[in-house]
Design a protein around this motif. Structure first.
Motif, mmCIF file in Angstrom:
data_model
loop_
_atom_site.group_PDB
_atom_site.id
_atom_site.type_symbol
_atom_site.label_atom_id
_atom_site.label_comp_id
_atom_site.label_asym_id
_atom_site.label_seq_id
_atom_site.Cartn_x
_atom_site.Cartn_y
_atom_site.Cartn_z
ATOM 1 N N VAL A 50 11.588 -17.912 18.619
ATOM 2 C CA VAL A 50 10.531 -17.156 19.283
ATOM 3 C C VAL A 50 11.072 -16.641 20.608
ATOM 4 O O VAL A 50 11.661 -17.417 21.374
ATOM 5 C CB VAL A 50 9.282 -18.042 19.531
ATOM 6 N N ASP A 51 10.905 -15.355 20.839
ATOM 7 C CA ASP A 51 11.443 -14.723 22.051
ATOM 8 C C ASP A 51 12.927 -15.061 22.236
ATOM 9 O O ASP A 51 13.376 -15.391 23.341
ATOM 10 C CB ASP A 51 10.659 -15.171 23.301
ATOM 11 N N GLY A 52 13.646 -15.057 21.137
ATOM 12 C CA GLY A 52 15.087 -15.290 21.208
ATOM 13 C C GLY A 52 15.504 -16.752 21.376
ATOM 14 O O GLY A 52 16.688 -17.046 21.487
ATOM 15 N N LYS A 53 14.526 -17.668 21.411
ATOM 16 C CA LYS A 53 14.900 -19.079 21.601
ATOM 17 C C LYS A 53 14.489 -19.908 20.383
ATOM 18 O O LYS A 53 13.406 -19.703 19.831
ATOM 19 C CB LYS A 53 14.167 -19.655 22.817
ATOM 20 N N PRO A 54 15.356 -20.853 19.980
ATOM 21 C CA PRO A 54 14.985 -21.685 18.830
ATOM 22 C C PRO A 54 13.848 -22.634 19.199
ATOM 23 O O PRO A 54 13.817 -23.157 20.321
ATOM 24 C CB PRO A 54 16.267 -22.480 18.536
ATOM 25 N N VAL A 55 12.925 -22.822 18.291
ATOM 26 C CA VAL A 55 11.813 -23.750 18.552
ATOM 27 C C VAL A 55 11.643 -24.686 17.362
ATOM 28 O O VAL A 55 12.002 -24.342 16.230
ATOM 29 C CB VAL A 55 10.474 -23.000 18.827
ATOM 30 N N VAL A 56 11.069 -25.854 17.615
ATOM 31 C CA VAL A 56 10.940 -26.860 16.556
ATOM 32 C C VAL A 56 9.696 -26.617 15.708
ATOM 33 O O VAL A 56 8.814 -25.849 16.082
ATOM 34 C CB VAL A 56 10.869 -28.300 17.129
ATOM 35 N N SER A 57 9.632 -27.326 14.588
ATOM 36 C CA SER A 57 8.456 -27.278 13.716
ATOM 37 C C SER A 57 7.269 -27.914 14.421
ATOM 38 O O SER A 57 7.446 -28.798 15.270
ATOM 39 C CB SER A 57 8.688 -28.099 12.454
ATOM 40 N N TYR A 58 6.095 -27.524 13.975
ATOM 41 C CA TYR A 58 4.877 -28.132 14.529
ATOM 42 C C TYR A 58 4.925 -29.645 14.392
ATOM 43 O O TYR A 58 4.595 -30.386 15.310
ATOM 44 C CB TYR A 58 3.652 -27.553 13.817
ATOM 45 N N ARG A 59 5.371 -30.113 13.230
ATOM 46 C CA ARG A 59 5.365 -31.566 12.984
ATOM 47 C C ARG A 59 6.361 -32.329 13.853
ATOM 48 O O ARG A 59 6.305 -33.553 13.910
ATOM 49 C CB ARG A 59 5.671 -31.848 11.514
ATOM 50 N N GLN A 60 7.256 -31.591 14.494
ATOM 51 C CA GLN A 60 8.197 -32.275 15.400
ATOM 52 C C GLN A 60 7.752 -32.195 16.847
ATOM 53 O O GLN A 60 8.418 -32.699 17.738
ATOM 54 C CB GLN A 60 9.589 -31.660 15.263
ATOM 55 N N GLU A 61 6.642 -31.541 17.092
ATOM 56 C CA GLU A 61 6.157 -31.435 18.471
ATOM 57 C C GLU A 61 5.663 -32.805 18.915
ATOM 58 O O GLU A 61 5.159 -33.598 18.106
ATOM 59 C CB GLU A 61 4.983 -30.443 18.566
ATOM 60 N N GLU A 62 5.749 -33.022 20.224
ATOM 61 C CA GLU A 62 5.342 -34.313 20.758
ATOM 62 C C GLU A 62 3.853 -34.563 20.513
ATOM 63 O O GLU A 62 3.011 -33.699 20.797
ATOM 64 C CB GLU A 62 5.614 -34.319 22.261
ATOM 65 N N GLY A 63 3.561 -35.722 19.958
ATOM 66 C CA GLY A 63 2.159 -36.092 19.755
ATOM 67 C C GLY A 63 1.587 -35.652 18.423
ATOM 68 O O GLY A 63 0.436 -35.943 18.104
ATOM 69 N N VAL A 64 2.381 -34.916 17.628
ATOM 70 C CA VAL A 64 1.883 -34.450 16.323
ATOM 71 C C VAL A 64 2.428 -35.389 15.255
ATOM 72 O O VAL A 64 3.615 -35.740 15.277
ATOM 73 C CB VAL A 64 2.365 -33.007 16.051
ATOM 74 N N SER A 65 1.577 -35.760 14.299
ATOM 75 C CA SER A 65 2.069 -36.697 13.287
ATOM 76 C C SER A 65 3.024 -35.969 12.333
ATOM 77 O O SER A 65 2.883 -34.765 12.090
ATOM 78 C CB SER A 65 0.899 -37.326 12.529
#
Ligand code: BG6
Length: 490
Positions: free
Chosen positions: A297-312
């Motif tokens: 996103v906007d040229g930067k790699p981002v993690v999956s929703y499930r890897q976000e802090e606090g998400v199961s």
């Protein structure tokens, strides 16, 4: 315009909303002389703090977030209006000293009892606060009393109804200002004017001339630090139940009989009454959900929703929703309203596209193929503006037709007020127009509840979409079934 003196009793004064939006909004209003000189703000929070430290925090937040320029000389007329008290919201005893404090502020600043109670706190505390306000006598006042309340208002129809019953023990409906900050946005407020102040649009604004309506609210951010809330809410509750349906109402409502809040709310509610309810077994036909997985996103790699802090790690929460809605009334029968919203999408944009029906193609055509339809694009955010796409002759050609755009930019070179400035000012001045009335909230829940239930019960796992895309491919299919496709966001 006569401004009203008031005391604002702000619950959640150490929170993010206060810092990012409310203090800067109060500052801009004050600087632009849109607040009465006799006002006081009492900030409430759990942690102990003296007035000086609180004023320092207000000052820092204004310096960081205000859109208005800040001069050293601004502070002396502004900060002394602020004070702080520590309260335990669940302890009714704490509300008595608060009452005394508010009364002393009223005396000091010559304010005749107008009290604005602003709840910028977790929604499960709304009910108790309003009960304690009444029990402590804080709501017995010689002036007006108003409650400003943030979303979410409940998490389904039943809980919303319960909450409403509870706050109605203390406040009348016309004293309750339910915030939907999309209604504070310039271009959302402008929809009504564009429609009803132009003979160019109003006669065409119906199923004879409009083919479909598309409303997009896409974001590039992910869940941020809000997983605790968001992983339970999902995009359906977070965006569709409120902001998206509010935009649908603004596009679809009938002209109000008067420019008065009641008259406008009456028309908006009629839209929701005509909005086709989706039965649980029909949800797949009308609604698509999705969840982002890793991407760029906007040229930067981002993690999956499930890897976000606090998400199961097996979360089935939707971060994207697309829906096909029908408003089964005289004006809109047969016209699909497509809405979509999601996090970690390709672009941050809120946009409404009105696609008009096509002309017969027997005379004029485009060399490459079809003559495109006329479009009216209302850009809400970040660009604010209007663009009308029409067909015209390509200069120098015989009869080659090309689309041209008539563009208007609403925020180029001028700084529009922030949504919260508008809404705060309206609440202080007693204008309910751009707040949501209970029947709107209630009907909006009745629309989304069956969708939630169907998703909660399905055994199929949620479709994924790549972060930085326009959502899952199922969202395209929703339109393809009707021989339509999403217009690219401008
Ligand atoms: C809020 C949602 O109501 O709206 C957020 O809770 C979302 O999840 C935000 O990011 C979007 O608002 P805006 O004004 O940036 O479009």
């Amino acid at each position: 315009q006569s401004l009203q003196p008031f005391v604002m009793v702000l619950f959640g004064a150490n929170g993010d909303l206060a810092k990012r939006k409310l203090f800067p909004a109060l500052f801009s209003l004050h600087k632009n002389r849109l607040l009465h000189e006799n006002f006081a703000v009492v900030g409430l929070g759990r942690s102990p703090k003296d007035d000086a430290r609180f004023r320092e925090a207000v000052r820092e937040s204004v310096e960081k977030y205000a859109r208005t320029s800040v001069d050293e000389t601004d502070w002396e007329g502004f900060l002394p209006h602020f004070s702080y008290r520590s309260v335990d919201i669940n302890n009714p005893e704490d509300f008595r000293p608060l009452k005394e404090h508010v009364e002393s502020l009223e005396k000091k600043h010559s304010i005749s009892g107008n009290r604005l109670f602003y709840l910028a706190i977790a929604p499960d505390l709304f009910g108790n606060v309003s009960t304690h306000l009444k029990a402590s006598g804080l709501t017995d006042t010689a002036g007006w009393k108003r409650l400003v309340i943030e979303k979410p208002f409940g998490h389904d129809h039943e809980s919303a109804q319960r909450l409403n019953n509870q706050i109605r023990q203390t406040f009348q409906e016309e004293e309750i200002y339910r915030i939907d900050h999309y209604l504070g946005k310039e271009m959302v407020q402008n929809i009504e004017v564009i429609r009803f102040a132009n003979s160019l649009f109003e006669p065409l604004w119906n199923n004879r001339y409009i083919d479909n309506v598309q409303i997009t609210a896409s974001e590039t951010v992910g869940v941020e630090e809000r997983a605790g809330y968001y992983d339970h809410a999902g995009a359906l509750q977070d965006m569709v139940q409120n902001h998206m349906l509010q935009m649908v109402m603004m596009v679809a409502m009938e002209p109000p009989s008067r420019l008065k809040p009641e008259a406008i709310h009456d028309e908006k509610v009629k839209v929701l009454r005509s909005l086709r309810r989706i039965k649980e077994e029909e949800v797949d036909q009308y609604v698509v959900r999705g969840q982002y997985h890793a991407g760029t996103v906007d040229g930067k790699p981002v993690v999956s929703y499930r890897q976000e802090e606090g998400v199961s790690s097996d979360s089935q929460t939707e971060t994207f929703v697309a829906a096909k809605m029908y408003i089964d009334n005289f004006r809109w029968s047969g016209v699909p309203f497509f809405v979509r919203t999601g996090k970690r999408m390709a672009q941050k944009a809120t946009e409404i596209v009105i696609q008009f029906k096509e002309m017969p193609k027997n005379l004029y055509f485009n060399r490459e193929g079809d003559l495109g339809p006329n479009l009216l694009v209302i850009s809400v955010n970040p660009t604010e503006g209007l663009s009308l796409r029409i067909n015209a002759k390509k200069p120098g050609s015989d009869n080659d037709v090309v689309p041209i755009a008539l563009d208007f930019c609403n925020n180029c070179g001028v700084d529009s007020p922030e949504a919260y400035e508008r809404l705060l000012q309206d609440a202080i001045e007693g204008d309910l127009t751009f707040f949501t009335r209970w029947d709107e909230v209630s009907l909006a829940w009745k629309y989304v509840d069956p969708i939630r239930n169907a998703w909660d019960q399905t055994e199929r796992s949620i479709p994924l979409y790549k972060a930085g895309s326009w959502g899952p491919k199922e969202a395209d299919r929703l339109l393809a079934q009707e021989n339509k496709s999403w217009w690219p966001v401008s």
